[in-house]
Design a protein around this motif. Structure first.
Motif, PDB file in Angstrom:
ATOM      1  N   ASN A  47      38.996  46.782  37.468  1.00 42.93           N
ATOM      2  CA  ASN A  47      38.686  46.744  38.900  1.00 42.93           C
ATOM      3  C   ASN A  47      38.514  48.128  39.524  1.00 42.93           C
ATOM      4  O   ASN A  47      37.490  48.388  40.169  1.00 42.93           O
ATOM      5  N   PRO A  48      39.484  49.036  39.385  1.00 42.99           N
ATOM      6  CA  PRO A  48      39.273  50.360  39.976  1.00 42.99           C
ATOM      7  C   PRO A  48      38.084  51.099  39.370  1.00 42.99           C
ATOM      8  O   PRO A  48      37.376  51.827  40.071  1.00 42.99           O
ATOM      9  N   LYS A  49      37.849  50.876  38.090  1.00 37.87           N
ATOM     10  CA  LYS A  49      36.692  51.498  37.445  1.00 37.87           C
ATOM     11  C   LYS A  49      35.398  51.033  38.098  1.00 37.87           C
ATOM     12  O   LYS A  49      34.504  51.840  38.382  1.00 37.87           O
ATOM     13  N   LYS A  50      35.294  49.742  38.381  1.00 37.03           N
ATOM     14  CA  LYS A  50      34.071  49.213  38.972  1.00 37.03           C
ATOM     15  C   LYS A  50      33.905  49.660  40.416  1.00 37.03           C
ATOM     16  O   LYS A  50      32.779  49.776  40.911  1.00 37.03           O
ATOM     17  N   VAL A  51      35.008  49.899  41.113  1.00 37.33           N
ATOM     18  CA  VAL A  51      34.881  50.428  42.469  1.00 37.33           C
ATOM     19  C   VAL A  51      34.284  51.837  42.417  1.00 37.33           C
ATOM     20  O   VAL A  51      33.374  52.169  43.179  1.00 37.33           O
ATOM     21  N   LEU A  52      34.769  52.665  41.515  1.00 37.43           N
ATOM     22  CA  LEU A  52      34.200  54.011  41.364  1.00 37.43           C
ATOM     23  C   LEU A  52      32.741  53.932  40.923  1.00 37.43           C
ATOM     24  O   LEU A  52      31.915  54.764  41.307  1.00 37.43           O
ATOM     25  N   LEU A  53      32.433  52.926  40.127  1.00 38.92           N
ATOM     26  CA  LEU A  53      31.060  52.753  39.656  1.00 38.92           C
ATOM     27  C   LEU A  53      30.114  52.440  40.815  1.00 38.92           C
ATOM     28  O   LEU A  53      28.915  52.732  40.733  1.00 38.92           O
ATOM     29  N   SER A  54      30.646  51.875  41.892  1.00 46.15           N
ATOM     30  CA  SER A  54      29.798  51.530  43.038  1.00 46.15           C
ATOM     31  C   SER A  54      29.049  52.755  43.546  1.00 46.15           C
ATOM     32  O   SER A  54      27.854  52.686  43.860  1.00 46.15           O
ATOM     33  N   GLY A  55      29.752  53.875  43.646  1.00 44.50           N
ATOM     34  CA  GLY A  55      29.095  55.095  44.089  1.00 44.50           C
ATOM     35  C   GLY A  55      28.034  55.553  43.108  1.00 44.50           C
ATOM     36  O   GLY A  55      26.934  55.974  43.510  1.00 44.50           O
ATOM     37  N   VAL A  59      23.910  55.982  43.873  1.00 43.98           N
ATOM     38  CA  VAL A  59      23.180  57.232  43.646  1.00 43.98           C
ATOM     39  C   VAL A  59      22.046  57.010  42.661  1.00 43.98           C
ATOM     40  O   VAL A  59      20.912  57.484  42.857  1.00 43.98           O
ATOM     41  N   HIS A  60      22.324  56.290  41.586  1.00 45.81           N
ATOM     42  CA  HIS A  60      21.308  56.019  40.564  1.00 45.81           C
ATOM     43  C   HIS A  60      20.141  55.233  41.158  1.00 45.81           C
ATOM     44  O   HIS A  60      18.972  55.548  40.885  1.00 45.81           O
ATOM     45  N   MET A  61      20.452  54.230  41.978  1.00 42.38           N
ATOM     46  CA  MET A  61      19.382  53.426  42.567  1.00 42.38           C
ATOM     47  C   MET A  61      18.528  54.254  43.519  1.00 42.38           C
ATOM     48  O   MET A  61      17.296  54.126  43.539  1.00 42.38           O
ATOM     49  N   ALA A  62      19.171  55.112  44.297  1.00 43.25           N
ATOM     50  CA  ALA A  62      18.422  55.971  45.219  1.00 43.25           C
ATOM     51  C   ALA A  62      17.492  56.906  44.448  1.00 43.25           C
ATOM     52  O   ALA A  62      16.349  57.147  44.858  1.00 43.25           O
ATOM     53  N   LYS A  63      17.968  57.434  43.317  1.00 47.23           N
ATOM     54  CA  LYS A  63      17.126  58.295  42.489  1.00 47.23           C
ATOM     55  C   LYS A  63      15.914  57.519  41.964  1.00 47.23           C
ATOM     56  O   LYS A  63      14.792  58.037  41.915  1.00 47.23           O
ATOM     57  N   ARG A 184      29.064  61.867  36.168  1.00 43.75           N
ATOM     58  CA  ARG A 184      27.742  62.502  36.242  1.00 43.75           C
ATOM     59  C   ARG A 184      27.023  62.113  37.528  1.00 43.75           C
ATOM     60  O   ARG A 184      26.457  62.986  38.218  1.00 43.75           O
ATOM     61  N   GLN A 185      27.016  60.839  37.871  1.00 51.01           N
ATOM     62  CA  GLN A 185      26.328  60.416  39.085  1.00 51.01           C
ATOM     63  C   GLN A 185      27.011  60.960  40.336  1.00 51.01           C
ATOM     64  O   GLN A 185      26.392  61.090  41.389  1.00 51.01           O
ATOM     65  N   ALA A 186      28.308  61.295  40.192  1.00 51.54           N
ATOM     66  CA  ALA A 186      29.041  61.881  41.316  1.00 51.54           C
ATOM     67  C   ALA A 186      28.848  63.382  41.410  1.00 51.54           C
ATOM     68  O   ALA A 186      29.395  64.030  42.313  1.00 51.54           O
ATOM     69  N   ALA A 217      19.088  61.540  29.411  1.00 54.44           N
ATOM     70  CA  ALA A 217      18.051  61.678  30.440  1.00 54.44           C
ATOM     71  C   ALA A 217      18.655  61.862  31.824  1.00 54.44           C
ATOM     72  O   ALA A 217      18.046  62.490  32.697  1.00 54.44           O
ATOM     73  N   ASP A 218      19.857  61.328  32.023  1.00 53.09           N
ATOM     74  CA  ASP A 218      20.539  61.467  33.310  1.00 53.09           C
ATOM     75  C   ASP A 218      21.378  62.740  33.394  1.00 53.09           C
ATOM     76  O   ASP A 218      22.078  62.949  34.386  1.00 53.09           O
ATOM     77  N   GLY A 219      21.337  63.549  32.337  1.00 53.77           N
ATOM     78  CA  GLY A 219      22.010  64.833  32.386  1.00 53.77           C
ATOM     79  C   GLY A 219      23.349  64.903  31.708  1.00 53.77           C
ATOM     80  O   GLY A 219      24.050  65.916  31.802  1.00 53.77           O
TER      81      GLY A 219
END
Length: 446
Positions: A47-55, A59-63, A184-186, A217-219
């Protein structure tokens, strides 16, 4: 004389599941927890992992949509995201403890250890019962290399007050990859070090390799065949000596040991109860009962069978409860249990791998679909997406389904239903799906 009908060691999904069923059935249940009620999944895992994944997902979708009607840079505010995460995890221990207490369960906080085949000691008090369920889960592996004894682990990542600029994750499994993508996305510079030439071994190897390419590819700097020789703590952070002969140096502000987890058997004194175990966990039969002590059951990640997943712990707790209420009445069915690695994009699988189906001598073909070229993925600017589905025309069924790409963690549930409930392939092909959804493209995958 017994003090309880059942003693449950561990207050996570496995322990809570079996305790609740037995309490509702009228059994006098005691439950002990050494850390906090709720268990790893809601507190320090899924659960906490997926909350952090939300951010990371945002970011990934915006990119992916940049230049396609979306403008502006999106960034993760780590402190706010961590506060959001805590809004889910912080209330759990007391909420779970109260829920079990309200069921009439005797809830206790403290380390438990066996003192005999049907007795345990908790905080200096001896409890006895004709049935004892071990549900203590797993603990992070240690890393056998100089300087690695006290490296931070996944629990520490989930409590970071600030995200370091340079982060190294050691490992090639779920935890390493998921946290590498979040970091990485953060905005962190991320290096992932894996000791061998394979990662995510529970998943389809072709798709695992595709995920590595997407990660790069995402760095994310993914380095295969880079065993750790030693980790040096410096005044500014860490230096990781790795690779062949330890000749490579990676400097970082923080290094996380993400080399997996092992059954948390230390301190249980299983020998006192005559309970057999191995490095894989407590040795149990298909009814989750210890093969050496019929009074003891082991469920969830601490058992030597079944994947270390919350849904597996749930079905094992149901089987154990059934066998306590009516001995020999139930066995565990592991068919159709899906696995998901929550990276960006996610990787998922259910059923047989190609090598497993071949080893069984089954007649099948692998149907491959490039999801990245399909509309639901294209509209989001997704560059990675692929499906590999094992179909048997002869037996009219789907043997396995393996997916990489946006929303595959949901699509895999459809395949899990199909495989577990043995829905014929012909019926799947006759199904009408909503359009234009990711699930609609299942018709092309089979």
């Amino acid at each position: 004389m017994y003090t309880h009908d059942v003693i449950v060691l561990g207050g996570g999904p496995a322990g809570g599941g079996v305790a609740a069923i037995l309490a509702r059935a009228g059994k006098n249940v005691a439950m002990t927890e050494s850390v906090a009620y709720g268990g790893v999944c809601p507190l320090r895992g899924c659960n906490p992992k997926k909350v952090l994944l939300s951010g990371a997902e945002a970011v990934h979708m915006a990119k992916g949509l940049a230049g396609k009607g979306v403008r502006g840079a999106l960034a993760v505010d780590w402190a706010e995201l961590m506060e959001f995460k805590r809004s889910f995890s912080d209330p759990v221990p007391e909420s779970a403890r109260k829920a079990y207490a309200d069921m009439g369960i005797d809830v206790r906080l403290g380390e438990a250890s066996f003192t005999g085949p049907e007795t345990v000691s908790v905080n200096g008090e001896t409890l006895s019962a004709p049935h004892i369920c071990i549900c203590v889960g797993q603990t992070p592996n240690t890393l056998d290399a100089p300087g690695c004894e006290d490296l931070p682990v996944s629990d520490d990542f989930l409590e970071l007050e600030a995200l370091p600029r340079r982060v190294v994750f050691i490992g090639g499994g779920f935890i390493a990859f998921e946290f590498a993508h979040v970091a990485r996305q953060a905005g962190a510079e991320v290096v992932l070090l894996n000791r061998s030439d394979r990662v995510l071994r529970k998943f389809d190897p072709v798709l695992a390799d595709e995920l590595v390419k997407a990660s790069v590819a995402d760095g994310i700097d993914v380095r295969m065949e880079h065993p750790i020789h030693r980790v040096e703590k410096t005044g500014k952070g860490y230096v990781v000596h790795c690779g062949e002969g330890g000749g490579d140096r990676v400097e970082a502000d923080m290094v996380f040991n993400c080399t997996g987890r092992r059954p948390a058997l230390d301190g249980l004194e299983l020998e006192a109860a005559g309970v057999e175990f191995s490095r894989h966990g407590v040795t149990v039969d298909e009814g989750m009962r210890s093969v050496s002590n019929p009074s003891v059951f082991a469920l969830g990640d601490v058992a030597d069978q079944g994947a270390a997943l919350t849904p597996v712990a749930t079905i094992q707790s149901q089987v154990a409860a059934a066998n306590i209420l009516e001995p020999g009445s139930a066995t565990v069915n592991y068919s159709g249990v899906p696995n998901v690695c929550y990276t960006v994009p996610p990787l998922a699988g259910v059923g047989l791998l190609e090598t497993e189906a071949a080893a069984l001598g089954l007649d099948f073909e692998v149907k491959e679909t490039n999801l990245a070229d399909s509309f639901p993925w294209q509209r989001l600017g997704e560059k990675a997406g692929r499906a590999r589905v094992l179909v048997s025309e002869k037996e009219d069924r789907i043997l396995g389904a393996h997916l990489l790409g946006h929303n595959c963690e949901e699509v895999v549930n459809l395949f899990a239903l199909i495989i577990r409930q043995e829905i014929p392939l012909s019926k799947v092909r006759d199904t009408v799906w909503a359009y234009p959804t990711c699930g609609y493209y299942l018709k092309y995958m089979v």
